[in-house]
Design a protein around this motif. Sequence first.
Motif, PDB file in Angstrom:
ATOM      1  N   ILE A  13       0.652  -1.570   0.015  1.00 12.36           N
ATOM      2  CA  ILE A  13      -0.134  -0.053   0.129  1.00 12.36           C
ATOM      3  C   ILE A  13       0.737   1.005   0.212  1.00 12.36           C
ATOM      4  O   ILE A  13       2.060   1.224   0.845  1.00 12.36           O
ATOM      5  CB  ILE A  13      -1.123  -0.185   1.219  1.00 12.36           C
ATOM      6  N   THR A  14       0.392   2.350  -0.976  1.00 13.81           N
ATOM      7  CA  THR A  14       0.756   3.460  -1.181  1.00 13.81           C
ATOM      8  C   THR A  14       0.211   4.325  -0.567  1.00 13.81           C
ATOM      9  O   THR A  14      -1.182   4.557  -0.850  1.00 13.81           O
ATOM     10  CB  THR A  14       1.918   3.888  -2.255  1.00 13.81           C
ATOM     11  N   HIS A  15       0.938   5.440   0.754  1.00 13.66           N
ATOM     12  CA  HIS A  15       0.045   6.669   1.070  1.00 13.66           C
ATOM     13  C   HIS A  15      -0.859   7.109  -0.465  1.00 13.66           C
ATOM     14  O   HIS A  15       0.437   8.064  -0.207  1.00 13.66           O
ATOM     15  CB  HIS A  15       0.763   7.341   2.136  1.00 13.66           C
ATOM     16  N   ARG A  23      -2.947   5.686  -6.360  1.00 17.78           N
ATOM     17  CA  ARG A  23      -2.803   4.879  -5.128  1.00 17.78           C
ATOM     18  C   ARG A  23      -2.880   3.940  -5.048  1.00 17.78           C
ATOM     19  O   ARG A  23      -4.195   3.238  -6.240  1.00 17.78           O
ATOM     20  CB  ARG A  23      -4.209   5.373  -3.803  1.00 17.78           C
ATOM     21  N   GLY A  55      -4.718   3.739   2.176  1.00 17.93           N
ATOM     22  CA  GLY A  55      -3.281   4.171   2.702  1.00 17.93           C
ATOM     23  C   GLY A  55      -3.369   5.109   3.935  1.00 17.93           C
ATOM     24  O   GLY A  55      -2.439   5.326   4.645  1.00 17.93           O
ATOM     25  N   THR A  60      -3.258   1.885   8.699  1.00 21.19           N
ATOM     26  CA  THR A  60      -2.167   1.502   9.406  1.00 21.19           C
ATOM     27  C   THR A  60      -1.911   1.366  10.805  1.00 21.19           C
ATOM     28  O   THR A  60      -2.768   1.810  11.251  1.00 21.19           O
ATOM     29  CB  THR A  60      -1.031   3.364   8.753  1.00 21.19           C
TER      30      THR A  60
END
Length: 394
Positions: free
Chosen positions: A3-5, A12, A58, A61
Amino acid sequence: MSITHPSADQSRDVRIGGEIRISRVEDVREDRLDVLWSDGGRSQYWAHWIRLRATAAGLFTGVARNWSDGANFHPQQRLVSESDRIERAHTAGGGAYLVVTWRDGTSDRLAAPDIWSAEHDDPARRIERKTWSSTKTWPSWDFGPLIEDPSREVLLAFLTFYLEHGVALISNVPRRVDSLARVAGGIAALAPSHLGDAFDIRTTDNPKHIGEVAAGIPLHIDLVYRQFPPSVQALHAINQIEDGGENELVDIHHILGQMAPEDIELLSTIPVDFVARSTSVHFRGRHPVLQFDLDGNFTGVAYNQYKISFPPSVPPAYYFAFERFRRMIHAPENVNRMRIPQDAVLVFDNRRTLHGRRSFRDTSRHVIGCFLSDDDLRSRYRLLAEAASGGQLA
């Protein structure tokens, strides 16, 4: 999963395993689009849902990542915005991704399996029900590889058959009063009732429930007078007899195919009362005889002619529809008759399968019954089905 923020200048990227592919994107509008899948299926997605699905990933977390099973929005995120308007959309990576560009200039890139799973990620819901009638014969699963020395493959086959048919049979069960609890523990959690964790079904001079008489028992579901009748029932033949006492089973999913739509409408929209009253209990459940979920899927039947009480508001047309239903469930071609084999356990869906019993004279007949958690049974099925498919989307 990686996952990329999200940021204003970065797509995304939500990736999960699987081979689901998008053939093309069609009918792209500012508020929705259509996806044509590689298998020929088509899905429509609203702009707000796409935005939520992409943005939330994203945000999950730390602790939230471990808690967000199936979630598609984060508590910190705004659910909707007027800027959630689609400018354009296309596929990428040979159909592995859907890329949506928004009117505010940002873009989102979602893995095809991720959006597909939102509709198809429950293997239990994908089970195709198989109807049956009087001529159905029942295979059995041996107690050994199913319960005593359990095999994941055998248990998956058993649960699949049960979810398809609403009935399954286990053979060679040890002739012990505690064996049913062992069977139950291998399939699903026990669901105790006012009858206890388990209950005896044999004749007695002072019967506390209808199963403790030798007379015939008409078709019904158990505990229909509760607000939430149990879904799974199991019966263990501790001592079976040779004459009489056969169980009668009727598949309501099969009956629905014989009913007129207007009768289904009446029996599924008008609730009636089911009452159990004695010196020790007073249960009352109000249910439609036929029950469907909001997607139109059949979920259960409520029927027991000894417990039903029609409210005064029930219209005349209802009684005629109910009488036609009664004739259908008692038609010989719809009634499957079987004697539970000695040392066998019959497991059946109490919400799908009406059951009854023929009369008998030999009072040595002894059956033990219990109820199981449908939620727990389906949970086990999902875990086994997912493991069998290698953790991929099946």
